[in-house]
Design a protein around this motif. Structure first.
Motif, short mmCIF file in Angstrom:
data_model
loop_
_atom_site.label_atom_id
_atom_site.label_comp_id
_atom_site.label_asym_id
_atom_site.label_seq_id
_atom_site.Cartn_x
_atom_site.Cartn_y
_atom_site.Cartn_z
N GLU A 42 0.83 -1.21 0.00
CA GLU A 42 0.00 0.00 0.00
C GLU A 42 0.86 1.26 0.00
N SER A 43 1.94 1.24 0.74
CA SER A 43 2.81 2.41 0.82
C SER A 43 3.48 2.70 -0.51
N GLN A 45 2.26 1.99 -3.42
CA GLN A 45 1.23 2.47 -4.34
C GLN A 45 0.80 3.90 -4.04
N ASN A 46 0.88 4.30 -2.78
CA ASN A 46 0.31 5.58 -2.37
C ASN A 46 1.32 6.70 -2.16
N LYS A 47 2.61 6.38 -2.16
CA LYS A 47 3.63 7.41 -1.94
C LYS A 47 4.57 7.47 -3.14
N SER A 48 5.83 7.79 -2.90
CA SER A 48 6.81 7.97 -3.98
C SER A 48 7.11 6.68 -4.72
N GLU A 78 12.63 8.59 5.37
CA GLU A 78 11.21 8.75 5.66
C GLU A 78 10.78 10.21 5.52
N ASN A 79 11.56 11.10 6.09
CA ASN A 79 11.20 12.52 6.06
C ASN A 79 11.08 13.08 4.65
N GLY A 81 10.18 11.35 1.98
CA GLY A 81 9.14 10.74 1.16
C GLY A 81 9.30 9.30 0.73
N SER A 83 8.72 5.43 0.46
CA SER A 83 7.55 4.57 0.73
C SER A 83 7.87 3.49 1.75
N ILE A 110 7.12 3.99 8.56
CA ILE A 110 6.91 3.40 7.24
C ILE A 110 7.41 1.96 7.28
N ALA A 254 14.93 13.15 -4.32
CA ALA A 254 13.47 13.30 -4.15
C ALA A 254 12.98 14.62 -4.73
#
Length: 259
Positions: A42-43, A45-48, A78-79, A81, A83, A110, A254
């Motif tokens: 899920e992470s 798919q939903n983040k970077s 993590e800070n 971005g 996933s 995460i 990033a």
């Protein structure tokens, strides 16, 4: 004997020693065994989509970075971005340890992938006991039957699986229960990198499978190329870790990608 063969031979020796030291019941009594796991799928798919790796060395590159500490690096990942976090726990060949996960688990929110050479069910209880959310399954050192068995065990323990493949023949290791499929741009037998080979393999996966490009991503252009070709995730370690300041390198990267 290939490097992979040597690693697996050594890994089996390590597992025998570990089993003699602590039982599965002992592992179940650990601090993290009962924690609720986070979803790497899920992470991604939903983040970077970036699974940023902490890695000190490798058989092909030697020492990459043995000066930085896990917490300072993965906190920055993590800070800025990421996933998820991939942490090597193999000691002899990659300079990692369980402590590298244990030191960060309570400080990041995460998912953490235990990246190791999983060849025995005991290792899955180990992974759960140190707070891993997902485990790597390398097709090159497992049968399709083992991949299915280990995936089911991981799920029983609340963890997800990332199946790593590199050849067309290894596509047969895929099963519908796998959470993510990683396609290694680097051949584990000779360590050569070929991004186009990975794209061709990805196109043979069933539609809807969450795909992760692994290794050999050396710049923003590589990342964008693989993203355009439909990869959902990107497991990257050496690109950041070879810098004196991996955290700063990740922040720079990033800021230069469109996600």
């Amino acid at each position: 004997m290939t490097i992979l063969d040597k690693i697996i031979e050594r890994k089996k020796e390590e597992i025998a020693v570990s089993k003699a030291k602590i039982s599965i019941d002992g592992l179940k009594n650990s601090e993290f065994f009962g924690r609720q796991n986070l979803s790497l799928k899920e992470s991604v798919q939903n983040k970077s989509g970036i699974i940023a790796e902490f890695k000190r060395k490798s058989p092909s590159k030697g020492i990459i970075n043995d000066k930085v500490q896990p917490l300072e690096v993965v906190s920055a990942y993590e800070n800025f971005g990421a996933s998820g976090i991939s942490i090597l726990t193999d000691t002899d060949f990659f300079g990692g340890s369980f402590d590298d996960i244990l030191k960060v688990r309570n400080h990041i929110n995460i998912p953490v992938l235990r990246k190791d050479f999983m060849v025995d069910e005991y290792q899955f209880y180990e992974a759960k006991s140190i707070g891993a959310d997902a485990v790597l399954l390398i097709a090159a050192c497992l049968s399709p039957g083992q991949v299915l068995e280990f995936t089911q065990l991981a799920h029983q323990l609340g963890m997800e699986t990332l199946l790593e493949i590199h050849t067309e023949d290894e596509l047969k290791h895929f099963n519908a229960e796998i959470d993510l499929v990683g396609i290694n741009n680097r051949n584990l037998k000779d360590f050569k990198v070929d991004l186009q080979h990975s794209v061709l393999l990805k196109d043979q996966l069933p539609k809807g499978v969450v795909s992760v490009a692994e290794s050999g991503i050396y710049n923003v252009e590589d990342f964008k190329y693989l993203k355009e070709k439909g990869f959902d995730g990107f497991l990257m370690g050496e690109y950041f870790m070879k810098n004196e300041d991996p955290a700063g390198k990740f922040a720079e990267f990033a800021s230069n990608i469109t996600v």
